[in-house]
Design an enzyme around this catalytic site. Structure first.
Site, mmCIF file in Angstrom:
data_model
loop_
_atom_site.group_PDB
_atom_site.id
_atom_site.type_symbol
_atom_site.label_atom_id
_atom_site.label_comp_id
_atom_site.label_asym_id
_atom_site.label_seq_id
_atom_site.Cartn_x
_atom_site.Cartn_y
_atom_site.Cartn_z
ATOM 1 N N LYS A 157 0.885 -1.165 0.000
ATOM 2 C CA LYS A 157 0.000 0.000 0.000
ATOM 3 C C LYS A 157 0.928 1.222 0.000
ATOM 4 O O LYS A 157 1.251 1.784 1.047
ATOM 5 C CB LYS A 157 -0.923 -0.037 1.226
HETATM 6 N N1 PPE Z 1 -8.000 -1.493 -3.036
HETATM 7 C C1 PPE Z 1 -7.487 -0.247 -2.947
HETATM 8 C C2 PPE Z 1 -6.864 0.366 -4.153
HETATM 9 C C3 PPE Z 1 -7.524 0.430 -1.720
HETATM 10 O O1 PPE Z 1 -6.994 1.648 -1.626
HETATM 11 C C4 PPE Z 1 -8.134 -0.172 -0.598
HETATM 12 C C5 PPE Z 1 -8.196 0.544 0.714
HETATM 13 C C6 PPE Z 1 -8.667 -1.472 -0.740
HETATM 14 C C7 PPE Z 1 -8.572 -2.099 -1.971
HETATM 15 C C8 PPE Z 1 -9.278 -2.199 0.419
HETATM 16 O O2 PPE Z 1 -8.320 -2.514 1.394
HETATM 17 P P1 PPE Z 1 -8.676 -2.732 2.936
HETATM 18 O O3 PPE Z 1 -8.956 -1.358 3.502
HETATM 19 O O4 PPE Z 1 -7.487 -3.361 3.514
HETATM 20 O O5 PPE Z 1 -9.878 -3.587 2.979
HETATM 21 N N2 PPE Z 1 -8.345 1.957 0.663
HETATM 22 C C9 PPE Z 1 -8.071 2.727 1.854
HETATM 23 C C10 PPE Z 1 -7.810 4.183 1.539
HETATM 24 C C11 PPE Z 1 -8.946 5.003 1.052
HETATM 25 C C12 PPE Z 1 -8.558 6.461 0.849
HETATM 26 O O6 PPE Z 1 -9.285 7.158 0.132
HETATM 27 O O7 PPE Z 1 -7.578 6.944 1.445
HETATM 28 C C13 PPE Z 1 -9.119 2.492 2.928
HETATM 29 O O8 PPE Z 1 -10.191 1.971 2.662
HETATM 30 O O9 PPE Z 1 -8.843 2.841 4.075
#
Ligand code: PPE
Length: 311
Positions: A157
């Site tokens: 990330k």
């Molecule tokens: N794909 C992407 C590209 C992504 O950024 C997130 C989280 C996910 C999948 C889901 O991951 P998880 O949170 O571990 O289930 N995106 C984070 C950031 C959002 C933002 O705008 O900043 C979040 O959901 O916290």
């Protein structure tokens, strides 16, 4: 963003206004950082952070992939998160740990630059709107391709990756949609700008497998386990855009987005949130809010509220 009292920065809780970096910071010039998004929820037993250790483990993995030495163990960062929640006094909040190559030398190779490690927290309501949570959002396949596994490690990330997401979501918003869906170079469904994607067809749940350049979402993993526990079959496989158009239900998952239904994709109607989406969404929200014994081990209670924890 609602400003709170403190930010944890390089080992100390400092005033919100003092959490600053120099404009020569490496991470600002080259996007050389890693971060997390974590939610703390108010539960009957006080403030609880959902899968905090798993998020911090992913932060460590992301750092490793960028050759960054964080200098703090998972335990130390866990304590820092708890201290921050306690000192800001907002039990339900979003936590944003971020680590980046700091101020030292410029030039792409970051070797030798210091690493700054920061944790912010602030209240963050529904990511795609309360109405979106209830009635579903509208998404559009992006003209931007999801970064490939040999472009930037998608398992990390990493801050720089989010240019890909930013371009996609802004394009979608300008065209009147709530969110973008990115495809891989080969045309397989990857993820949303900030969410993983699921679809339901004939009672079975499908989601892209990890090879599709997706972030290995912690909510994705949570939903797979919860859905299986509810008796659904979950299949991780390569999916194409027409699988979305013909799906019975589509929803997105993420820490920020939680479980958000989609009501249409590329103007192809999917309909109001269906029974599987609603069942999974309810189970997820019950879990994060401490209403489920089954998944109680995913909640890490903020130790800073002993009085409430005993209640
Ligand atoms: N794909 C992407 C590209 C992504 O950024 C997130 C989280 C996910 C999948 C889901 O991951 P998880 O949170 O571990 O289930 N995106 C984070 C950031 C959002 C933002 O705008 O900043 C979040 O959901 O916290």
């Amino acid at each position: 963003m609602q400003e709170l009292d403190k930010i944890w920065m390089n080992g100390e809780l400092i005033d919100w206004a003092d959490a600053k970096v120099h404009v020569g910071t490496h991470g600002l010039h080259y996007g050389s950082g890693v971060f997390e998004g974590i939610r703390a929820y108010e539960t009957p037993r006080g403030s609880a952070v959902f899968r905090l250790t798993d998020h911090l483990q992913r932060l460590h993995n992301s750092a490793r992939l960028l050759n960054m030495e964080l200098g703090y163990t998972i335990d130390e960062l866990r304590s820092a998160c708890m201290d921050l929640i306690g000192s800001n006094g907002v039990p339900e909040c979003y936590l944003r740990p971020i680590a980046f190559y700091g101020y030292g030398e410029l030039g792409v190779a970051a070797t030798g630059n210091p690493i700054d490690v920061v944790i912010m927290s602030w209240p963050w309501g529904t990511y795609l709107g309360a109405e979106g949570m209830e009635k579903g959002i509208r998404a559009k396949i992006s003209s931007w391709t999801r970064i490939g596994p040999n472009v930037i490690p998608h398992v990390a990330k990493a801050t720089g990756i989010y240019l890909n997401s930013m371009l996609a979501v802004m394009e979608a918003n300008r065209a009147g949609y709530d969110e973008a869906i990115l495809l891989t170079d080969e045309g397989y469904i990857a993820d949303g700008s900030g969410e993983n994607l699921f679809l339901v067809k004939d009672g079975t749940i499908y989601t892209p497998d990890l090879s599709a350049s997706i972030l290995p979402g912690i909510t994705r993993d949570t939903i797979i386990q919860i859905a299986q526990d509810l008796g659904y079959t979950v299949v991780e496989k390569q999916l194409i855009r027409t699988d979305l158009y013909l799906a019975d239900e589509v929803f997105m998952t993420g820490t920020a987005a939680e479980v958000t239904p989609l009501r249409d994709v590329d103007d192809q109607p999917i309909g109001p949130p269906g029974p599987v989406t609603l069942a999974v969404q309810k189970a997820y929200l019950d879990t994060v809010r401490g209403q489920s014994e089954r998944w109680a081990h995913w909640l890490e209670y903020a130790t800073t509220e002993p009085a409430r924890a005993q209640a």
